[in-house]
Scaffold this active site. Structure first.
Site, PDB file in Angstrom:
ATOM      1  N   PRO A   9       0.780  -1.226   0.000  1.00 32.08           N
ATOM      2  CA  PRO A   9       0.000   0.000   0.000  1.00 32.08           C
ATOM      3  C   PRO A   9       0.818   1.285   0.000  1.00 32.08           C
ATOM      4  CG  PRO A   9      -0.163  -1.121   2.118  1.00 32.08           C
ATOM      5  CD  PRO A   9       0.494  -2.069   1.160  1.00 32.08           C
ATOM      6  N   ASN A  10       0.369   2.189  -0.829  1.00 35.61           N
ATOM      7  CA  ASN A  10       0.874   3.562  -0.947  1.00 35.61           C
ATOM      8  C   ASN A  10       2.230   3.679  -1.629  1.00 35.61           C
ATOM      9  OD1 ASN A  10      -1.386   4.798   0.328  1.00 35.61           O
ATOM     10  ND2 ASN A  10      -0.652   3.998   2.265  1.00 35.61           N
ATOM     11  N   ARG A  17       5.614  12.299  -3.026  1.00 37.11           N
ATOM     12  CA  ARG A  17       5.447  12.908  -1.701  1.00 37.11           C
ATOM     13  C   ARG A  17       6.476  12.341  -0.736  1.00 37.11           C
ATOM     14  NH1 ARG A  17      -0.799  11.550  -0.971  1.00 37.11           N
ATOM     15  NH2 ARG A  17      -1.230  11.722  -3.179  1.00 37.11           N
ATOM     16  N   TYR A  22      11.350   8.865   1.934  1.00 40.41           N
ATOM     17  CA  TYR A  22      11.405   7.767   0.964  1.00 40.41           C
ATOM     18  C   TYR A  22      12.224   8.074  -0.295  1.00 40.41           C
ATOM     19  CZ  TYR A  22       7.729   5.937   3.944  1.00 40.41           C
ATOM     20  OH  TYR A  22       7.021   5.481   5.031  1.00 40.41           O
ATOM     21  N   ASN A  74       7.983  -5.648  -0.270  1.00 34.94           N
ATOM     22  CA  ASN A  74       7.831  -4.500   0.619  1.00 34.94           C
ATOM     23  C   ASN A  74       6.329  -4.379   0.847  1.00 34.94           C
ATOM     24  OD1 ASN A  74       7.617  -2.130   2.008  1.00 34.94           O
ATOM     25  ND2 ASN A  74       8.950  -0.954   0.648  1.00 34.94           N
ATOM     26  N   ALA A  77       2.839  -0.715   5.119  1.00 32.89           N
ATOM     27  CA  ALA A  77       2.283  -0.728   6.481  1.00 32.89           C
ATOM     28  C   ALA A  77       1.732  -2.101   6.880  1.00 32.89           C
ATOM     29  CB  ALA A  77       1.194   0.332   6.600  1.00 32.89           C
ATOM     30  N   HIS A  80       3.453  -4.407   9.457  1.00 30.75           N
ATOM     31  CA  HIS A  80       3.292  -4.246  10.907  1.00 30.75           C
ATOM     32  C   HIS A  80       1.924  -4.710  11.404  1.00 30.75           C
ATOM     33  CE1 HIS A  80       6.730  -1.810   9.908  1.00 30.75           C
ATOM     34  NE2 HIS A  80       5.983  -0.946   9.247  1.00 30.75           N
ATOM     35  N   ASP A  87       0.951 -15.531   6.941  1.00 29.62           N
ATOM     36  CA  ASP A  87       0.518 -16.912   6.698  1.00 29.62           C
ATOM     37  C   ASP A  87       0.706 -17.298   5.230  1.00 29.62           C
ATOM     38  OD1 ASP A  87      -0.129 -17.193   9.358  1.00 29.62           O
ATOM     39  OD2 ASP A  87      -2.290 -17.000   9.075  1.00 29.62           O
ATOM     40  N   GLU A  98      12.112  -9.626   2.918  1.00 33.08           N
ATOM     41  CA  GLU A  98      11.355  -8.421   3.289  1.00 33.08           C
ATOM     42  C   GLU A  98      12.247  -7.203   3.066  1.00 33.08           C
ATOM     43  OE1 GLU A  98       9.639  -8.478   7.282  1.00 33.08           O
ATOM     44  OE2 GLU A  98       9.906  -6.300   7.407  1.00 33.08           O
ATOM     45  N   HIS A 100      12.553  -2.785   3.021  1.00 37.41           N
ATOM     46  CA  HIS A 100      12.016  -1.446   3.313  1.00 37.41           C
ATOM     47  C   HIS A 100      12.975  -0.392   2.802  1.00 37.41           C
ATOM     48  CE1 HIS A 100       8.828  -3.128   5.647  1.00 37.41           C
ATOM     49  NE2 HIS A 100       9.714  -3.901   6.235  1.00 37.41           N
ATOM     50  N   SER A 102      13.018   2.724   4.079  1.00 41.10           N
ATOM     51  CA  SER A 102      13.485   3.444   5.267  1.00 41.10           C
ATOM     52  C   SER A 102      13.990   2.458   6.311  1.00 41.10           C
ATOM     53  CB  SER A 102      12.334   4.275   5.847  1.00 41.10           C
ATOM     54  OG  SER A 102      11.281   3.433   6.283  1.00 41.10           O
ATOM     55  N   ARG A 107      12.498   4.462  13.266  1.00 38.52           N
ATOM     56  CA  ARG A 107      11.285   5.281  13.150  1.00 38.52           C
ATOM     57  C   ARG A 107      10.340   5.001  14.328  1.00 38.52           C
ATOM     58  NH1 ARG A 107       9.012   5.009   7.247  1.00 38.52           N
ATOM     59  NH2 ARG A 107       7.837   6.785   8.087  1.00 38.52           N
ATOM     60  N   ARG A 111       6.478   0.769  13.978  1.00 38.91           N
ATOM     61  CA  ARG A 111       7.123   0.201  12.783  1.00 38.91           C
ATOM     62  C   ARG A 111       8.232  -0.786  13.149  1.00 38.91           C
ATOM     63  NH1 ARG A 111       5.128   3.621   8.645  1.00 38.91           N
ATOM     64  NH2 ARG A 111       4.782   5.707   9.452  1.00 38.91           N
TER      65      ARG A 111
HETATM   66  O1  CA2 Z   1      10.260   2.047   4.446  1.00 41.38           O
HETATM   67  C1  CA2 Z   1       9.451   1.350   3.827  1.00 41.38           C
HETATM   68  O2  CA2 Z   1       9.699   0.852   2.738  1.00 41.38           O
HETATM   69  C2  CA2 Z   1       8.042   1.131   4.395  1.00 41.38           C
HETATM   70  O3  CA2 Z   1       7.630  -0.191   4.046  1.00 41.38           O
HETATM   71  C3  CA2 Z   1       7.145   2.151   3.739  1.00 41.38           C
HETATM   72  C4  CA2 Z   1       5.716   2.121   4.273  1.00 41.38           C
HETATM   73  C5  CA2 Z   1       5.711   2.192   5.807  1.00 41.38           C
HETATM   74  O4  CA2 Z   1       4.392   2.052   6.289  1.00 41.38           O
HETATM   75  C6  CA2 Z   1       6.593   1.127   6.417  1.00 41.38           C
HETATM   76  O5  CA2 Z   1       6.591   1.289   7.821  1.00 41.38           O
HETATM   77  C7  CA2 Z   1       8.019   1.255   5.912  1.00 41.38           C
HETATM   78  C8  CA2 Z   1       4.910   3.312   3.730  1.00 41.38           C
HETATM   79  C9  CA2 Z   1       4.848   3.352   2.239  1.00 41.38           C
HETATM   80  C10 CA2 Z   1       4.203   4.627   1.829  1.00 41.38           C
HETATM   81  O6  CA2 Z   1       5.010   5.207   0.845  1.00 41.38           O
HETATM   82  C11 CA2 Z   1       4.794   6.531   0.558  1.00 41.38           C
HETATM   83  C12 CA2 Z   1       5.605   7.071  -0.406  1.00 41.38           C
HETATM   84  C13 CA2 Z   1       5.479   8.378  -0.738  1.00 41.38           C
HETATM   85  C14 CA2 Z   1       4.515   9.157  -0.133  1.00 41.38           C
HETATM   86  C15 CA2 Z   1       3.695   8.612   0.816  1.00 41.38           C
HETATM   87  C16 CA2 Z   1       3.823   7.292   1.170  1.00 41.38           C
END
Ligand code: CA2
Length: 148
Positions: A9-10, A17, A22, A74, A77, A80, A87, A98, A100, A102, A107, A111
């Site tokens: 997601p996202n 953004r 990121y 990846n 969210a 977590h 599963d 896995e 990430h 970041s 953080r 997370r």
């Molecule tokens: O660091 C990572 O790759 C994460 O998987 C990114 C997730 C976050 O929830 C994990 O804790 C760590 C969030 C991805 C959202 O990515 C965005 C990118 C640009 C703008 C907004 C969100």
């Protein structure tokens, strides 16, 4: 060798953004670089992204029938929160890494826990797009070592 690269997601928002956290690369940039590195390692990479937990679960669950040898994920969210994705990884019996962008350990507390890490071969976090490239190299070596 055929690998499945899954982004959750996202992550489609990358490069648009929050560049402070990121970076400025887009998801397409990452997918293209992983695929290009894969070619040099004799490995094809199929990249998918979804914001839906169930779709991620389905892709993982079907990975064997689709002849994938391993998974780079990846889960965003869902890392977590998702017992369902854990599963699915555990049930498919393919090596998964896995990833990430970041350094999740540096953080917010929420997370720090990953439901997926215990059922993955390893975790790479904190290196931006290089996390994916490192994961690809690690997964290819793991799969090649298991073939011998
Ligand atoms: O660091 C990572 O790759 C994460 O998987 C990114 C997730 C976050 O929830 C994990 O804790 C760590 C969030 C991805 C959202 O990515 C965005 C990118 C640009 C703008 C907004 C969100």
């Amino acid at each position: 060798m055929k690998l499945l690269l899954i982004n959750g997601p996202n992550l489609q928002l990358l490069g648009t953004r929050e560049p402070g956290i990121y970076g400025s690369v887009t998801l397409a940039d990452i997918e293209n670089e992983v695929s290009a590195l894969g070619s040099t390692l004799d490995c094809s990479v199929v990249a998918r992204q979804s914001n839906c937990e169930g779709e991620l679960v389905t892709w993982i669950g079907n990975a064997r029938q689709e002849n994938f040898d391993g998974i780079i994920i990846n889960a965003g969210a869902y890392t977590h929160t998702s017992v369902a994705i854990r599963d699915a990884i555990s049930g498919v019996s393919l090596p998964a890494v896995e990833v990430h962008l970041s350094n999740v350990a540096s953080r917010e507390e929420f997370r720090h826990h990953s439901y997926l890490a215990p059922v993955c071969a390893g975790v790479i976090a904190g290196f931006g797009k290089d996390s994916y490239l490192l994961a690809l190299r690690a997964l290819v070596s793991r799969i090649n070592a298991q073939k011998q």
